[in-house]
Write an enzyme that holds these catalytic residues in place. Sequence first.
Site, PDB file in Angstrom:
ATOM      1  N   ARG A   1     -34.050  21.904  97.794  1.00  0.00           N
ATOM      2  CA  ARG A   1     -34.621  22.398  99.140  1.00  0.00           C
ATOM      3  C   ARG A   1     -33.989  24.027  99.285  1.00  0.00           C
ATOM      4  O   ARG A   1     -34.977  24.558 100.260  1.00  0.00           O
ATOM      5  CB  ARG A   1     -34.287  21.646 100.333  1.00  0.00           C
ATOM      6  CG  ARG A   1     -34.597  20.386 100.608  1.00  0.00           C
ATOM      7  CD  ARG A   1     -36.112  20.298 101.023  1.00  0.00           C
ATOM      8  NE  ARG A   1     -36.265  21.025 102.311  1.00  0.00           N
ATOM      9  CZ  ARG A   1     -36.153  20.678 103.519  1.00  0.00           C
ATOM     10  NH1 ARG A   1     -35.773  19.293 103.657  1.00  0.00           N
ATOM     11  NH2 ARG A   1     -36.149  21.402 104.562  1.00  0.00           N
ATOM     12  N   LYS A   2     -33.326  24.511  98.511  1.00  0.00           N
ATOM     13  CA  LYS A   2     -33.283  26.047  98.613  1.00  0.00           C
ATOM     14  C   LYS A   2     -34.123  26.746  97.875  1.00  0.00           C
ATOM     15  O   LYS A   2     -34.930  26.441  97.034  1.00  0.00           O
ATOM     16  CB  LYS A   2     -31.757  26.256  98.315  1.00  0.00           C
ATOM     17  CG  LYS A   2     -30.704  25.381  98.979  1.00  0.00           C
ATOM     18  CD  LYS A   2     -30.741  25.338 100.682  1.00  0.00           C
ATOM     19  CE  LYS A   2     -29.773  24.781 101.588  1.00  0.00           C
ATOM     20  NZ  LYS A   2     -29.801  23.295 101.291  1.00  0.00           N
TER      21      LYS A   2
END
Length: 382
Positions: free
Chosen positions: A186-187
């Site tokens: 998700r980064k």
Amino acid sequence: MSAGAGARIPVMVPWLGEEEARAAADAVLSGWVAQGPRVAEFERAFAERVGAGHGIAVSSCTTALHLALVALELGPGDEVVVPSLSFIATANAVRYVGARPVFADVEEATGNLTAATVDAVRTPRTKAVLAVHQGGVPADVHALRAACADWDLALVEDAACGIGATVGGKSVGHGALLAAWSFHPRKVITTGEGGMLTTDDAEWAERLRRLREHGMNVSAAQRHASGTPIVESYLEVGFNYRMTDIQAAIGLVQLGKLDAIVARRRELAARYTELLRAVPGVRPVGDPVHGEGNFQSYWVLLAGEFPVGRDRLLGVLAEAGVSARRGIMASHLEPAYAGHGAAQLPVTERISRDSLILPLFHTMTREQQDRVVSVLREQAGG
């Protein structure tokens, strides 16, 4: 993995391709898949990118936060000021060392701690502050560092979402005592799982490298590289927090793409913000005056007069094929912290209750953005 016209729009898709696949395959074929030369190369490249003296690759940002607090020698009886408005790992890391997380409120515009919100909850037992660059919006670390210096407190930066964001024209983490980073999918850049600690302190870096590898005085890579047998010793109780060379190989490719990834995310965010001007009751996240964000998350805050509640809006978006998420959690309201006690945190609770994260990913199309905004506009009564 991108969603086409009419297909469900994902909230996030990592920008991965053939180059990452080849790098991972090369690591596998090299025969060195555990922590080794690619990890060391990734550490050097990442530290250089953020302007730190040393990088220590680890298995996750959570383990990086844990090691940072171990390095500070915090323990029972100590307090660490943290934002409740953060993924629960921020507060949990404090409990791992036996210290007490003390929840502070945040400012509404950025979702981050300020010197004033920290000052409101610090006590004589406070030993450190753990500041988060929430959703890729940089905290005002210059003000926080100055305040912590006056209070004789250590400042650790939770930069899980921060790579590519800047403060005063320099990378988040530049000049940090200790900064922890995440490479979760998700980064902004990913290694699948994985994390990094950065610091300018050479002695800390040496100890942290030992601690991630069971406290050994010599790494496995050094033992294998030696022409003669080495009998290692274990200088203190450590942990198994290592990153693999497969992950690091992917990370090196992703790091090379960072400028393009951030530029694309900022382009998409700017278009969202322009489109949302016509949607009453929706306030988008933006850059703070002290820096530029990477828009790891594009979150919006619903005004009190918005006709649909946040949770209902998430349901409507899902029905329309849009994968959105609730905004940042309020850790002090989670069952894991029931009975923990906290100060009044009105801004935290407002943001957590009334915010949501909209889809944003590298391959997102204008049509997909238009679909997302059309649902918001319809629900706003436009």
